[in-house]
Design an enzyme around this catalytic site. Structure first.
Site, PDB file in Angstrom:
ATOM      1  N   ASN A 147      -0.868  -4.546   0.576  1.00 31.41           N
ATOM      2  CA  ASN A 147       0.393  -4.349  -0.144  1.00 31.41           C
ATOM      3  C   ASN A 147       1.615  -4.689   0.703  1.00 31.41           C
ATOM      4  O   ASN A 147       2.674  -4.072   0.554  1.00 31.41           O
ATOM      5  CB  ASN A 147       0.474  -2.900  -0.673  1.00 31.41           C
ATOM      6  CG  ASN A 147      -0.699  -2.575  -1.565  1.00 31.41           C
ATOM      7  OD1 ASN A 147      -0.888  -3.224  -2.592  1.00 31.41           O
ATOM      8  ND2 ASN A 147      -1.519  -1.609  -1.180  1.00 31.41           N
TER       9      ASN A 147
ATOM     10  N   TYR B 173      -9.902   7.044  -0.797  1.00 33.16           N
ATOM     11  CA  TYR B 173     -10.819   7.069  -1.950  1.00 33.16           C
ATOM     12  C   TYR B 173     -11.781   8.267  -1.876  1.00 33.16           C
ATOM     13  O   TYR B 173     -12.437   8.592  -2.865  1.00 33.16           O
ATOM     14  CB  TYR B 173     -11.646   5.782  -2.048  1.00 33.16           C
ATOM     15  CG  TYR B 173     -10.850   4.505  -2.237  1.00 33.16           C
ATOM     16  CD1 TYR B 173      -9.492   4.520  -2.533  1.00 33.16           C
ATOM     17  CD2 TYR B 173     -11.473   3.262  -2.121  1.00 33.16           C
ATOM     18  CE1 TYR B 173      -8.769   3.351  -2.688  1.00 33.16           C
ATOM     19  CE2 TYR B 173     -10.756   2.084  -2.275  1.00 33.16           C
ATOM     20  CZ  TYR B 173      -9.404   2.140  -2.546  1.00 33.16           C
ATOM     21  OH  TYR B 173      -8.700   0.967  -2.694  1.00 33.16           O
TER      22      TYR B 173
END
Ligand code: NAP
Length: 279
Positions: A140, A51
């Site tokens: 994930n 990020y």
């Protein structure tokens, strides 16, 4: 009704069921927003190496004046740092950027076949045993891969952070995670804002004096799943936290579950070596 954020058992640690997401809060924008979130009452902040805002998140935490040990801080190791040595160095770098001596949870951001999972998990375990993170986890990872990781890891896998909102079912993964003592965090819990226009969520919200976003976040935490909504709008930081004074009925929960659809996934960046659970 209690205004306390529920704590969710995650391996050996407890995680606040509501956190503040910081994806796409770049170039300093995360600083005042993290500060605002902590002022509103959030005690769980989610960031990641990729990020590019770990320094800003750290500054927001320090500016807030909230004690470090009252905050649950998560960051994620990016996929090009999964080899032994690279992973440990990247964790040290994250702590340096965040300006903290440990995080509460360190996740592998996406499963990647290039480095053997056993090697990556050994490195992640080492980071934890050195005290650089209180808990370790995944992001994930579909159910079969979660099970494989849990077998390979010496320390408990605390959490799997996956996409989850009303348009997606994670029934198989949730059952597997429950059996393994792993908590689930929902990313894109608001379906990246799409829930705001949903007629079912609007209608349910009207009955409770709540917005569709609030109904959605309540639906998630009422399942014992952690939600980490993101907004750059300070008023919405408050709105998304104001979900602790009402409850959805079983019928309302069922109506929201029925919104799941085969094409509901928003972020399909899973390596082609793996497959999502069918539902
Ligand atoms: N592990 C992973 O691979 C992964 C992937 C994606 C995300 N994440 C994490 O999950 C967090 C949340 O996911 P996300 O950022 O993708 O999406 P999200 O939280 O589902 O949605 C954010 C979007 O919804 C809008 N929004 C926020 N609150 C709202 C409300 N009450 N009503 C209507 N719209 C609202 C925001 O717009 P405004 O800013 O204009 O309010 C923004 O465009 C991320 O920030 C990140 O920390 C993790």
């Amino acid at each position: 009704m209690s205004k306390l954020v529920p704590a969710i058992r995650s391996g050996d640690v407890l995680m606040p069921a509501l956190g503040f997401g910081t994806w796409q809060l770049e170039n300093g924008t995360a600083v005042p927003l993290v500060e605002k979130a902590l002022a509103v009452g959030y005690r769980h902040i989610d960031t990641a190496q990729i990020y590019g805002n770990e320094r800003d998140v750290g500054a927001g935490i320090r500016n807030s004046g909230v004690k470090r040990d009252e905050i649950f801080l998560t960051t994620k190791v990016w996929i090009d740092k999964f080899h032994d040595g690279d992973l440990q160095r990247s964790a040290e770098k994250s702590l340096e950027k965040l300006g903290v001596d440990h995080v509460d949870l360190l996740l592998l951001h996406w499963p990647k076949p290039e480095a053997p999972l056993a090697e990556t998990l050994k490195a992640l375990n080492e980071v934890q045993s050195r005290g650089l993170t209180r808990a370790i986890g995944l992001s994930n990872f579909p159910s079969a891969l979660l099970e494989e990781a849990a077998k390979l890891s010496e320390a408990p896998i605390a959490n799997d952070q996956v996409e989850y909102h009303p348009y997606l079912s994670i029934k198989t993964l949730k059952a597997k995670a429950d059996a393994l003592g792993v908590s689930i965090t929902a990313w894109s819990p608001l379906a990246q804002g799409k829930v705001a226009q949903d007629p079912v969520l609007v209608e349910i919200g009207r009955a409770h004096g709540k917005t569709p976003g609030q109904v959605t976040l309540r639906w998630i935490i009422q399942q014992g799943i952690i939600a980490i909504p993101r907004t750059k709008n300070p008023a919405r930081i408050e709105e998304n936290f104001d979900i602790l004074d009402f409850a959805l009925s079983d019928d309302e929960m069922t109506r929201i579950h029925a919104l799941a659809r085969p094409d509901g996934r928003l972020g399909d960046w899973l390596d082609k070596a793996y497959a999502w659970d069918a539902e």
